[in-house]
Design a protein around this motif. Structure first.
Motif, PDB file in Angstrom:
ATOM      1  N   ALA A 164      38.047  39.222  25.942  1.00 45.15           N
ATOM      2  CA  ALA A 164      39.100  40.109  26.434  1.00 45.15           C
ATOM      3  C   ALA A 164      39.236  39.971  27.946  1.00 45.15           C
ATOM      4  CB  ALA A 164      38.790  41.547  26.038  1.00 45.15           C
ATOM      5  N   TYR A 165      38.085  39.886  28.614  1.00 42.75           N
ATOM      6  CA  TYR A 165      38.082  39.787  30.071  1.00 42.75           C
ATOM      7  C   TYR A 165      38.689  38.454  30.513  1.00 42.75           C
ATOM      8  CZ  TYR A 165      35.961  39.719  34.777  1.00 42.75           C
ATOM      9  OH  TYR A 165      35.728  39.653  36.116  1.00 42.75           O
ATOM     10  N   TYR A 166      38.248  37.360  29.884  1.00 42.37           N
ATOM     11  CA  TYR A 166      38.761  36.039  30.247  1.00 42.37           C
ATOM     12  C   TYR A 166      40.226  35.895  29.840  1.00 42.37           C
ATOM     13  CZ  TYR A 166      34.137  34.147  31.465  1.00 42.37           C
ATOM     14  OH  TYR A 166      32.935  33.892  32.064  1.00 42.37           O
ATOM     15  N   GLY A 167      40.641  36.645  28.818  1.00 40.90           N
ATOM     16  CA  GLY A 167      42.033  36.555  28.373  1.00 40.90           C
ATOM     17  C   GLY A 167      42.946  37.513  29.115  1.00 40.90           C
TER      18      GLY A 167
ATOM     19  N   LEU B  89      33.360  29.321  36.935  1.00 41.39           N
ATOM     20  CA  LEU B  89      32.517  29.840  38.008  1.00 41.39           C
ATOM     21  C   LEU B  89      33.379  30.333  39.152  1.00 41.39           C
ATOM     22  CD1 LEU B  89      29.730  27.136  38.163  1.00 41.39           C
ATOM     23  CD2 LEU B  89      29.435  29.540  37.554  1.00 41.39           C
ATOM     24  N   VAL B  90      34.358  29.517  39.531  1.00 42.40           N
ATOM     25  CA  VAL B  90      35.231  29.903  40.638  1.00 42.40           C
ATOM     26  C   VAL B  90      36.029  31.144  40.236  1.00 42.40           C
ATOM     27  CG1 VAL B  90      37.185  29.164  42.049  1.00 42.40           C
ATOM     28  CG2 VAL B  90      35.337  27.563  41.541  1.00 42.40           C
ATOM     29  N   TRP B  91      36.517  31.136  39.015  1.00 42.01           N
ATOM     30  CA  TRP B  91      37.306  32.275  38.516  1.00 42.01           C
ATOM     31  C   TRP B  91      36.486  33.557  38.601  1.00 42.01           C
ATOM     32  CZ3 TRP B  91      37.211  35.771  34.389  1.00 42.01           C
ATOM     33  CH2 TRP B  91      38.442  36.358  34.036  1.00 42.01           C
ATOM     34  N   ASN B  92      35.230  33.480  38.113  1.00 38.83           N
ATOM     35  CA  ASN B  92      34.366  34.652  38.160  1.00 38.83           C
ATOM     36  C   ASN B  92      34.074  35.067  39.597  1.00 38.83           C
ATOM     37  OD1 ASN B  92      33.193  35.909  35.634  1.00 38.83           O
ATOM     38  ND2 ASN B  92      33.119  33.746  35.115  1.00 38.83           N
TER      39      ASN B  92
ATOM     40  N   ILE C   5      28.198  32.107  42.162  1.00 39.13           N
ATOM     41  CA  ILE C   5      27.922  30.716  42.530  1.00 39.13           C
ATOM     42  C   ILE C   5      26.641  30.616  43.349  1.00 39.13           C
ATOM     43  CG2 ILE C   5      28.768  28.777  43.902  1.00 39.13           C
ATOM     44  CD1 ILE C   5      31.523  29.352  42.836  1.00 39.13           C
ATOM     45  N   SER C   6      26.487  31.549  44.332  1.00 43.74           N
ATOM     46  CA  SER C   6      25.293  31.414  45.174  1.00 43.74           C
ATOM     47  C   SER C   6      24.026  31.741  44.393  1.00 43.74           C
ATOM     48  CB  SER C   6      25.411  32.287  46.415  1.00 43.74           C
ATOM     49  OG  SER C   6      25.459  33.637  46.036  1.00 43.74           O
TER      50      SER C   6
ATOM     51  N   ILE D  24      41.512  14.921  25.709  1.00 44.01           N
ATOM     52  CA  ILE D  24      40.884  16.239  25.660  1.00 44.01           C
ATOM     53  C   ILE D  24      40.729  16.793  27.074  1.00 44.01           C
ATOM     54  CG2 ILE D  24      38.845  17.533  24.944  1.00 44.01           C
ATOM     55  CD1 ILE D  24      38.386  15.442  22.795  1.00 44.01           C
ATOM     56  N   LEU D  25      40.353  15.917  27.992  1.00 45.48           N
ATOM     57  CA  LEU D  25      40.183  16.366  29.375  1.00 45.48           C
ATOM     58  C   LEU D  25      41.521  16.850  29.929  1.00 45.48           C
ATOM     59  CD1 LEU D  25      37.897  16.679  31.327  1.00 45.48           C
ATOM     60  CD2 LEU D  25      38.396  14.434  32.261  1.00 45.48           C
ATOM     61  N   ALA D  26      42.602  16.143  29.590  1.00 45.20           N
ATOM     62  CA  ALA D  26      43.923  16.540  30.052  1.00 45.20           C
ATOM     63  C   ALA D  26      44.305  17.891  29.464  1.00 45.20           C
ATOM     64  CB  ALA D  26      44.954  15.483  29.671  1.00 45.20           C
ATOM     65  N   VAL D  27      43.994  18.093  28.184  1.00 46.23           N
ATOM     66  CA  VAL D  27      44.301  19.379  27.551  1.00 46.23           C
ATOM     67  C   VAL D  27      43.493  20.485  28.226  1.00 46.23           C
ATOM     68  CG1 VAL D  27      44.085  20.717  25.422  1.00 46.23           C
ATOM     69  CG2 VAL D  27      44.973  18.382  25.344  1.00 46.23           C
ATOM     70  N   ALA D  28      42.210  20.189  28.499  1.00 49.78           N
ATOM     71  CA  ALA D  28      41.379  21.180  29.185  1.00 49.78           C
ATOM     72  C   ALA D  28      41.973  21.491  30.552  1.00 49.78           C
ATOM     73  CB  ALA D  28      39.947  20.667  29.313  1.00 49.78           C
ATOM     74  N   GLY D  29      42.454  20.457  31.238  1.00 51.36           N
ATOM     75  CA  GLY D  29      43.064  20.652  32.554  1.00 51.36           C
ATOM     76  C   GLY D  29      44.281  21.548  32.452  1.00 51.36           C
ATOM     77  N   ALA D  30      45.124  21.280  31.454  1.00 55.33           N
ATOM     78  CA  ALA D  30      46.326  22.086  31.266  1.00 55.33           C
ATOM     79  C   ALA D  30      45.937  23.524  30.949  1.00 55.33           C
ATOM     80  CB  ALA D  30      47.173  21.498  30.143  1.00 55.33           C
ATOM     81  N   ALA D  31      44.922  23.688  30.096  1.00 58.50           N
ATOM     82  CA  ALA D  31      44.493  25.031  29.713  1.00 58.50           C
ATOM     83  C   ALA D  31      44.011  25.797  30.936  1.00 58.50           C
ATOM     84  CB  ALA D  31      43.392  24.950  28.657  1.00 58.50           C
ATOM     85  N   VAL D  32      43.228  25.099  31.762  1.00 51.40           N
ATOM     86  CA  VAL D  32      42.719  25.742  32.971  1.00 51.40           C
ATOM     87  C   VAL D  32      43.875  26.123  33.881  1.00 51.40           C
ATOM     88  CG1 VAL D  32      41.576  25.158  35.131  1.00 51.40           C
ATOM     89  CG2 VAL D  32      40.392  24.815  32.970  1.00 51.40           C
ATOM     90  N   GLY D  33      44.831  25.236  34.024  1.00 53.44           N
ATOM     91  CA  GLY D  33      45.985  25.502  34.879  1.00 53.44           C
ATOM     92  C   GLY D  33      46.734  26.734  34.398  1.00 53.44           C
TER      93      GLY D  33
END
Ligand code: HEM
Ligand code: HEM
Ligand code: SF4
Lengths: 219, 360
Positions: free
Chosen positions: A104-107, A188-191, A200-201, B333-342
């Motif tokens: 839920a948090y990540y979404g 990690l960056v998101w969190n 991170i640290s 898969i890496l590209a899909v992961a990249g898109a998902a992250v974006g």
């Protein structure tokens, strides 16, 4: 809100993380080279051994990687509370709740999240899965490294098949680590952006910052 | 009149010499000391030695061809000498009912003593109807002949692991001998075709020591299949020093550099080709500029193809499809992961813009 500094990750855990992470960087680079050596000497008596060297670094990093996985295995059993395996498994009601609330948090469904010292359950499970993949990676690796060993053959053949199939699986699993590392760094960056705990640290100095509980806080 | 090949090899002096020579070559391949050669010779020359029944199933007869067509008569001669073939569909004079009679006589007379050599895969689908000899299925014949034999030697990739007819989608359900025969010892002399010396070594080992040679976990004799091609290859120095043929016919190829980049499967294949070589003239595939195709490995038509690439296009279990290559799948898969992250990051930023920074 008041925060307090809490010791989360032991020194061994942090060393293990960096040995693992750096070994993987070396393994991926040298692994790509082994798959398709991008140099071509075409010059005899140059006294360079690029392929032998790259394979050597791959195997060296492979041993560091194996050591890190073994140390982590021990920490799963005898590490501190955050490092133990029960912290990662959704076996307690709290961990199960945390597993779903992390989604839920990540979404972006909610902004509140449970303050946990260790990993959230989703992360913990992902890491556990990562070590399982790592175990497969290192068994297939040693199977290829010692092709004449009966011991490794008796592991490698039933698990992966012939050397060629093991190599193919070894190669595919490499992509898991690439994708894991990518998502890992993003989250990690998101969190770190979303929460002031200093995640991170924590992997450098071992400390996280957690809200002080008013009741238990001492004057 | 010019001397014919038959007269030449029937000359007793020449015969003895070539006989000894072939035994010596085989002893070397087996890794035996020269003190053992007399024992090998004695076993091979023993008139009491067990007969051999040779079964052909789904195959191309290439294994037989490579055994009996050595450019040098020594090896072929020795094979024909020692294995006094009582039944071999390609070589025997008998045919039809006569041949069947011979087979059954041998089976009765030498029950539990004769060697059974199998060449070719055995179809099992639809009760094995895709290969029949004298009205009986290969499965039937194999079960009968092998159960009365002392041991079975499977020769070639077809008899060992199913070979080309077992390649995906394996329409006839072809399998190797050791998938079907469990009551007598089976040894796998793999290859397409195997080196005649590896076959001869296995037989001579059995005749001399009364047991089959030690094998790896895939049933292949260790003396011939104990080490990878890549670890005995004469081009290995080029590999270590990074000198490769980039494509066939380029400078590196003409200079005899390593064939790794044009798909040589030597690093994944166990065989003695670089040490024993073929045709008595010291050649083998890599020696003449073509990469190894891994013909001694189970399922090589599926796992070693394309022959000119490093990694196979094997079906992903459960996926049903074929990965064009591991590389492109990983990248996708890496590209899909990249898109998902974006998208994930964008949603977070968008939400913050819409709702404002949450109070803490
Ligand atoms: C995350 C960890 C690892 C990654 C990403 C990785 C990656 C790779 C890649 C991409 C290849 C080339 C395969 C090909 O496409 O032809 C390879 C080969 C190989 N790896 Fe790894 N590897 C890892 C761990 C290990 C470990 C722990 C060992 C054991 C010491 C190992 C031993 C080998 C060996 C023996 C080869 C074959 C090299 C050769 O025959 O030239 N690897 N690896
Ligand atoms: C600059 C690079 C990296 C940083 C700053 C970093 C940081 C961290 C942090 C802060 C954690 C703890 C997260 C939590 O509490 O949930 C962690 C865990 C972990 N990281 Fe990394 N990481 C890095 C690179 C990598 C790489 C390249 C890998 C491997 C591909 C990796 C594998 C892991 C694993 C497996 C864990 C779980 C630890 C465990 O429970 O054993 N990390 N990392
Ligand atoms: S030619 Fe093939 S077997 Fe020989 S060194 Fe190169 S890759 Fe290895």
């Amino acid at each position: 809100m008041n925060y307090e500094k809490k010791y989360v990750w032991s020194i061994l855990f942090r060393l293990c993380h960096w040995a693992f992470a750096l070994a993987i960087v070396v393994l991926v680079v040298t692994g790509f080279y082994i798959n398709d050596p991008w140099t071509n000497t075409w010059l005899e008596n140059s006294r360079t051994f690029p392929v032998a060297d790259m394979r050597y670094y791959h195997f060296l990093a492979g041993f560091v990687f194996t050591a890190a996985v073994l140390v982590r295995l021990i920490l799963y059993l005898i590490g501190n509370r955050q490092e133990r395996i029960f912290n990662a498994l959704p076996v307690t009601p709290g961990n199960v709740r945390n597993f779903f609330s992390t989604f839920a948090y990540y979404g972006y469904a909610t902004d509140s999240h449970e303050e946990r010292l260790g990993h959230n359950t989703l992360a913990g499970l992902t890491y556990l899965f990562t070590y399982a993949v790592a175990a497969a990676q290192l068994v297939s690796g040693f199977y290829m490294l010692y092709p004449e060993s009966v011991t490794w053959q008796s592991w490698g053949l039933p698990l992966f098949g012939t050397q060629q199939q093991a190599r193919f699986i070894h190669h595919l699993l490499m992509w898991y680590f690439l994708i894991f590392a990518f998502v890992h760094l993003y989250l990690l960056v998101w969190n770190d952006v979303r929460s002031p705990e200093g995640m991170i640290s924590s992997i450098f100095n071992g400390y996280k910052f957690k809200p002080k509980h008013d009741g238990s806080a001492k004057a | 009149m010019p001397i014919t090949i038959n007269e030449f090899i029937d000359d007793p002096k020449c015969n003895r010499r070539s006989f000894l020579k072939a035994c010596t070559i085989t002893a070397a391949a087996l890794g035996l000391s020269d003190a053992m050669i007399p024992r090998l010779v004695e076993a091979a020359a023993n008139p009491q030695r067990p007969p051999v029944v040779w079964l052909h199933f789904q195959e191309c007869t290439g294994c037989t061809e490579s055994l009996v067509r050595g450019s040098h008569p020594d090896i072929a001669r020795l094979i024909l000498d020692i294995i006094s073939l009582d039944y071999h569909e390609t070589l025997m004079a008998a045919a039809g009912h006569q041949a069947e009679k011979q087979l059954h006589e041998t089976m009765e007379k030498y029950q539990g003593k004769y060697l059974c050599v199998v060449e070719g895969g055995i179809p099992t689908k639809d009760n094995g109807i895709y290969c029949k000899i004298a009205g009986r299925t290969a499965m039937d014949i194999l079960a009968e002949v092998s159960s009365k034999s002392a041991a079975v030697i499977a020769i070639g990739n077809c008899a060992t692991y199913g070979g080309i007819q077992a390649a995906d989608p394996n329409p006839t359900g072809a399998v190797g001998v050791w998938d079907l025969v469990h009551d007598v010892p089976v040894i796998n002399v793999a290859g397409c075709p195997p080196n005649p010396i590896s076959f001869l070594g296995t037989v001579l080992h059995y005749l001399t020591f009364k047991r089959l040679p030690p094998t790896d976990q895939l049933g292949r004799p260790l003396f011939a299949y104990g080490r990878k091609i890549h670890d005995q290859c004469e081009r290995r120095a080029h590999f270590d020093e990074g000198r490769f043929a980039e494509r066939f016919g380029d400078t590196g190829h003409l200079a005899g550099y390593c064939l790794y980049k044009v798909g040589c499967k030597g690093p994944e294949t166990y065989a003695n080709c670089p040490a024993v070589r073929f045709n008595d003239v010291g050649v083998w595939p890599v020696g003449v500029g073509h990469g190894c195709i891994g013909c001694t490995e189970p399922g090589f038509w599926d796992t070693m193809t394309p022959f000119y690439e490093r990694l196979p296009n094997v079906p992903i279990p459960g996926g049903g499809g074929i990965v064009a290559s591991a590389e492109s799948t990983g990248k996708k898969i890496l590209a899909v992961a990249g898109a998902a992250v974006g998208i994930h990051a964008a949603v977070g930023i968008g939400k913050r813009i819409v709702k404002g920074k949450s109070e803490k």
